[in-house]
Each structure stands twice: as structure tokens, then as C-alpha cells.
Write an enzyme that holds these catalytic residues in place. Structure first.
Site, mmCIF file in Angstrom:
data_model
loop_
_atom_site.group_PDB
_atom_site.id
_atom_site.type_symbol
_atom_site.label_atom_id
_atom_site.label_comp_id
_atom_site.label_asym_id
_atom_site.label_seq_id
_atom_site.Cartn_x
_atom_site.Cartn_y
_atom_site.Cartn_z
ATOM 1 N N HIS A 149 0.871 -1.177 0.155
ATOM 2 C CA HIS A 149 0.053 0.085 -0.114
ATOM 3 C C HIS A 149 0.780 1.077 0.095
ATOM 4 O O HIS A 149 2.166 1.136 0.456
ATOM 5 C CB HIS A 149 -0.736 -0.202 1.113
ATOM 6 C CG HIS A 149 -1.971 1.055 1.503
ATOM 7 N ND1 HIS A 149 -1.486 2.359 1.874
ATOM 8 C CD2 HIS A 149 -3.057 0.826 0.961
ATOM 9 C CE1 HIS A 149 -2.721 3.018 1.924
ATOM 10 N NE2 HIS A 149 -3.480 2.397 1.370
ATOM 11 N N ASP B 263 2.885 -4.960 8.089
ATOM 12 C CA ASP B 263 1.822 -3.915 7.649
ATOM 13 C C ASP B 263 0.582 -4.879 7.851
ATOM 14 O O ASP B 263 0.389 -5.502 7.064
ATOM 15 C CB ASP B 263 1.951 -3.259 6.387
ATOM 16 C CG ASP B 263 0.500 -2.570 6.083
ATOM 17 O OD1 ASP B 263 -0.352 -2.697 6.912
ATOM 18 O OD2 ASP B 263 0.519 -1.803 5.092
ATOM 19 N N GLN C 67 -4.513 -5.357 6.654
ATOM 20 C CA GLN C 67 -5.859 -6.114 6.285
ATOM 21 C C GLN C 67 -5.879 -7.460 6.820
ATOM 22 O O GLN C 67 -6.465 -8.475 6.657
ATOM 23 C CB GLN C 67 -5.402 -6.253 4.816
ATOM 24 C CG GLN C 67 -5.618 -4.936 4.021
ATOM 25 C CD GLN C 67 -7.237 -4.462 3.934
ATOM 26 O OE1 GLN C 67 -7.960 -4.916 4.139
ATOM 27 N NE2 GLN C 67 -7.352 -3.242 3.656
ATOM 28 N N LYS D 6 -10.632 -0.742 10.642
ATOM 29 C CA LYS D 6 -10.563 -1.962 9.752
ATOM 30 C C LYS D 6 -10.897 -3.352 10.764
ATOM 31 O O LYS D 6 -11.077 -4.407 10.191
ATOM 32 C CB LYS D 6 -9.241 -2.321 9.075
ATOM 33 C CG LYS D 6 -8.934 -1.154 8.124
ATOM 34 C CD LYS D 6 -8.108 -1.642 6.976
ATOM 35 C CE LYS D 6 -7.312 -0.604 6.387
ATOM 36 N NZ LYS D 6 -8.025 -0.015 5.282
ATOM 37 N N CYS E 298 -4.919 2.726 -3.547
ATOM 38 C CA CYS E 298 -3.645 3.117 -2.908
ATOM 39 C C CYS E 298 -2.613 2.355 -3.029
ATOM 40 O O CYS E 298 -1.790 2.156 -2.024
ATOM 41 C CB CYS E 298 -3.865 3.815 -1.355
ATOM 42 S SG CYS E 298 -5.385 4.769 -1.261
HETATM 43 N N1 C6P Z 1 -6.349 0.467 2.641
HETATM 44 C C1 C6P Z 1 -8.165 0.181 1.108
HETATM 45 O O1 C6P Z 1 -9.247 0.364 0.995
HETATM 46 P P1 C6P Z 1 -4.835 3.881 7.228
HETATM 47 O O2 C6P Z 1 -5.500 4.534 6.156
HETATM 48 O O3 C6P Z 1 -3.865 4.205 7.949
HETATM 49 O O4 C6P Z 1 -5.912 3.181 8.142
HETATM 50 O O5 C6P Z 1 -4.619 2.383 6.657
HETATM 51 C C2 C6P Z 1 -3.473 2.271 5.441
HETATM 52 C C3 C6P Z 1 -3.208 1.055 4.772
HETATM 53 C C4 C6P Z 1 -2.128 0.471 4.994
HETATM 54 N N2 C6P Z 1 -1.723 -0.943 4.395
HETATM 55 C C5 C6P Z 1 -2.758 -1.581 3.988
HETATM 56 C C6 C6P Z 1 -2.505 -2.795 3.577
HETATM 57 C C7 C6P Z 1 -3.950 -0.999 3.716
HETATM 58 O O6 C6P Z 1 -4.978 -1.661 3.281
HETATM 59 C C8 C6P Z 1 -4.179 0.320 4.109
HETATM 60 C C9 C6P Z 1 -5.682 1.005 4.098
HETATM 61 C C10 C6P Z 1 -7.458 0.994 2.432
HETATM 62 O O7 C6P Z 1 -7.508 -0.734 0.817
HETATM 63 C C11 C6P Z 1 -7.707 2.256 2.335
HETATM 64 S S1 C6P Z 1 -6.826 3.064 1.044
#
Ligand code: C6P
Length: 410
Positions: free
Chosen positions: A127, A204, A207, A230, A368
Site C-alpha cells: 500500500h 503492515d 488487512q 478495519k 492506494c
Molecule cells: N487500505 C483500502 O481500501 P490507514 O489509512 O492508515 O488506516 O491504513 C492504510 C493502509 C495500510 N496498509 C494496507 C495494507 C491497507 O490496506 C491500508 C488501507 C484501505 O485498501 C484504504 S486506502
């Protein structure tokens, strides 16, 4: 299927009031859980109750409300420790989300250590939150970003990982489950290989934390990042897990209240862990809501959730494969949580709009994760992502809505 048979999805759905909504006159089918899941009443009530009965600033007051809020806040940290099986409570740092957690490590762990010639190793399926913070720190230090390629199926090329991992590598940062492909990466194998040459690993887990049980000690992860929104908790709150020894060596990421022991113009002494990394009034309601979310998820059980969602994924994959002109992007052997796809004749944004008209919420775009789109030669994908409350019948609705979309554009 035995776990799935015992799984009471109807009673789980009853805990999520928003799932009763209609969209354009059709029952809501919420399949945008990868972007953000919905919250159960247990989380909504915990926040409501805090504001109605217990709210005050934390770690700052001797009065009753401050003590009540502080207790609820500190309890949430204990709950999160249990959720990820950290060795101790002060290894759990509250941040605003995965993004801030990774930036914290980039600036506080990596930046002071990196110099020209050093390397940070990431993968092609990251991401943007796990790419850009490393690009920034490379610009600041002259270090270089190295990228492990992925196969057509959407799996990491582990032989290339082994070649790219070297004495120049100062940190490996890898996604546990890809948000664009659904691939579950062999993070334990990656961590073991990196540790064999003394390189720490950040995972990370944005997910992964909502979909599979996470045990940071079994993984031996040095850092693990995830977001509250999430895992059925509030937005604006997240977690950085870090091993105590590493966190202790790291300088504060931001300065302000609560992260100090004493301040004078001659100098400041920093507070102990975890407060050293939590400057300013924290996201009190967010943290307490996250504690309630963690309780909720643990009550259902991540093993049961994973089994249910795996059933949904298999069912959806089989159904979508039958649709002419639909191509699934990401067919790794180990997948969880989501399906990305494209249609021959319809742009993903049009798929998203057409599906919304049927009450089906999916995400369409680059998620993203633009380097992945580039890898597969597509501008965007449509993505259906699952949560503990989704049903097999909702997958049928998704498949029918896709068929209808294809007919409309034919
Ligand atoms: N992905 C998606 O629709 P934040 O925004 O900080 O809560 O998470 C960022 C992030 C980092 N790593 C991974 C693997 C992610 O999936 C995400 C967030 C969302 O896939 C919003 S872009």
C-alpha cells in the site's frame, strides 16, 4: 465447513445496525470492508457511554472522571495486547492508524540509523502507506529502496527476496495481506530469513488483523501496524506494536504533553514506554472504542471469522470465475478477505456505480496501491472485500449485479 456451520451470521448481523439500510431501494450489501468495516452496537455504545458518563482527559487529572477515563483508556491497551499477543502492555503504542504507525518507524527507527549505501526492502504489493514513508526517509538519508517483485499469480518471488536481502538491508517492511490482491504473504518465513542476518522486520497488518489471528511473538515481528477502523473500531486510531528493546532505543517521534517526565529550558527527559510515543491528548474515545471492538472480535473468535470469510472467498471466486469477460487480479494460493477483478468491457468505476444502484458497495480504483495496477497493466480494479457479517446470499447478489452490468454495457 464445520466452523462455518456453527457460525451464527444472523445474530452477528443483528449487532450491526447499518446493515439494515436500503440503498436505492435495495438491501445494502456492504462489500467495501477492505476500505473500512462497519461497527457493532457494542462499539457504538462504548463510545456513547464514555461521552455520557465517564469522559475527561486521561493521565492528567485526580478527579473522578479523569480517573474513570484513564482506567478505560488503560484497559483498552491491555485488551489490544491480548489481541495481538504482545509480551507486554507498553509494547502497544496508540497512533492514528497504520499510516502513522509506519511513518513513526520510518522517522524514529530508520532515519537515525540509515546512511548512504543502506537499503530498505519492501515488496511490489505494498500500500502507498508502506512505500512513501520509506521513499521520504531514503530522500532524507541517501539510503535506497529495494522492491521484491511479484509473480503473475500475485505471490512474492521469494527467490528474489533472498537475493535482495543483504548486509546492506537495514529494515524489511512487508504487507501481511495485500489490500489489492488478497495475497497472504509468508511473513514468518520472511522474518526468519531477515533475522538470520540481523535485519528487523515491520509487518503492515492493516488487512490481516481483521481477518486472521495475529500473534506478534510467534511471528517474532519487530514491528506490527494496524488500524482501528478495519477491526470494527473507530476511525483515527491505530496501533504500532514494537519490541520493547527496539522501542526503548528509539527517540520520540513527536514532542508535547504526556510524552515527558520533566521539561525545563535546559532540557527535557522523556517519559517511559508507551507514553514516549504518544504526545498530546490521545484519541481517548477512539482508543476506548478500539478496546470494545477487540472484545467483540475476540468474542466471535478470529479463527471462526477466518473460516467463515474463507468460505465466502471460495464461493465468490467460483461464482465470479463463471462470468464471461471477468478477470480476477490476484490468484495466489494463500488468499484472504477480498477479490479484485476487472471486466473486459466496463471500467471499474462504472462497475462501482452500477453495483451501487443494486445496493452493492464495493471499492473501485487503484486501492492506494498504484504499483500493483501498473504490474498488471490495469488502471484500476473493482474490489469486493469481506467481513465477518457477509453472507453467501450477498455473494449471489454481487454476481447477479455484475452480470446485469455486463448486459447493460454490451
Ligand atoms: N487500505 C483500502 O481500501 P490507514 O489509512 O492508515 O488506516 O491504513 C492504510 C493502509 C495500510 N496498509 C494496507 C495494507 C491497507 O490496506 C491500508 C488501507 C484501505 O485498501 C484504504 S486506502
Amino acid at each position: 465447513m464445520s466452523n462455518v456451520a456453527q457460525y451464527d451470521v444472523v445474530s452477528i448481523r443483528n449487532d450491526f445496525p447499518i446493515l439494515e439500510r436500503s440503498i436505492h431501494g435495495k438491501p445494502l450489501v456492504y462489500l467495501d470492508n477492505g476500505a473500512s468495516v462497519q461497527r457493532p452496537v457494542q462499539v457504538i455504545r462504548a463510545i456513547e457511554q464514555l461521552y455520557q458518563e465517564n469522559y475527561a482527559n486521561v493521565h492528567r487529572g485526580v478527579h473522578t472522571l479523569s480517573q474513570e477515563s484513564t482506567r478505560l483508556f488503560d484497559d483498552a491497551r491491555v485488551k489490544v495486547r491480548g489481541f495481538i499477543h504482545a509480551a507486554c502492555v507498553h509494547e502497544v503504542i496508540f497512533t492514528s492508524g497504520t499510516t502513522e504507525s509506519i511513518n513513526l518507524v520510518a522517522q524514529s527507527y530508520a532515519r537515525p540509523r540509515l546512511q548512504k549505501g543502506d537499503e530498505i526492502l519492501i515488496t511490489h504489493m505494498e500500500h502507498h502507506s508502506n512505500i512513501v514513508p520509506w521513499q521520504i526517509v531514503c530522500e532524507q538519508t541517501g539510503a535506497q529502496l529495494k522492491v521484491v517483485p511479484i509473480s503473475d499469480k500475485g505471490e512474492l518471488e521469494m527467490d528474489r527476496f533472498a537475493e535482495l536481502l543483504s548486509e546492506k538491508t537495514k529494515l524489511v517492511s512487508v504487507v501481511h495481506i495485500s489490500n489489492a490482491l488478497g495475497t497472504v504473504n509468508p511473513v514468518k518465513q520472511i522474518i526468519d530469513a531477515a533475522h538470520a542476518i540481523g535485519v528487523p522486520v515491520l509487518v503492515d497488518g492493516a488487512q490481516a488483523a481483521p481477518h486472521i489471528p495475529v500473534d506478534v511473538q510467534k511471528l517474532d515481528a519487530d514491528f506490527y501496524a494496524f488500524s482501528g477502523h478495519k477491526v470494527y473500531g473507530p476511525t483515527g486510531v491505530g496501533v504500532l506494536y514494537g519490541k520493547e528493546a527496539l522501542l526503548k532505543e528509539m527517540p520520540p517521534y513527536q514532542g508535547g504533553g504526556d510524552m515527558i517526565l520533566s521539561v525545563s529550558f535546559e532540557g527535557t527527559t522523556y517519559n517511559q514506554l508507551p507514553y514516549k510515543f504518544e504526545a498530546g491528548t490521545p484519541n481517548i474515545a477512539g482508543v476506548i472504542g478500539l478496546g470494545a471492538a477487540v472484545d467483540y472480535v475476540q468474542k466471535i473468535g478470529l479463527g471462526a471469522i477466518a473460516a467463515h470469510e474463507h468460505g465466502l472467498l471460495e464461493y465468490a471466486t467460483a461464482k465470479l470465475r463463471q462470468i464471461n469477460g471477468l478477470r480476477i487480479i490476484g490468484e495466489a494460493d494463500q488468499k484472504a478477505g477480498l477479490i479484485s477483478f476487472v471486466l473486459d468491457a466496463v471500467h471499474p468505476h462504472d462497475i462501482g456505480t452500477m453495483l451501487d444502484a443494486e445496493g452493492v458497495a464495493i471499492r473501485a480504483g487503484h486501492h492506494c496501491a498504484q504499483p500493483i495496477m501498473e504490474r498488471y497493466g490495469v488502471p484500476a480494479t473493482a474490489r469486493a472485500s469481506f467481513a465477518m457479517y457477509n453472507t453467501f446470499q450477498e455473494i449471489d447478489v454481487l454476481a447477479e449485479a455484475i452480470q446485469k452490468t455486463i448486459k447493460m454495457f454490451a
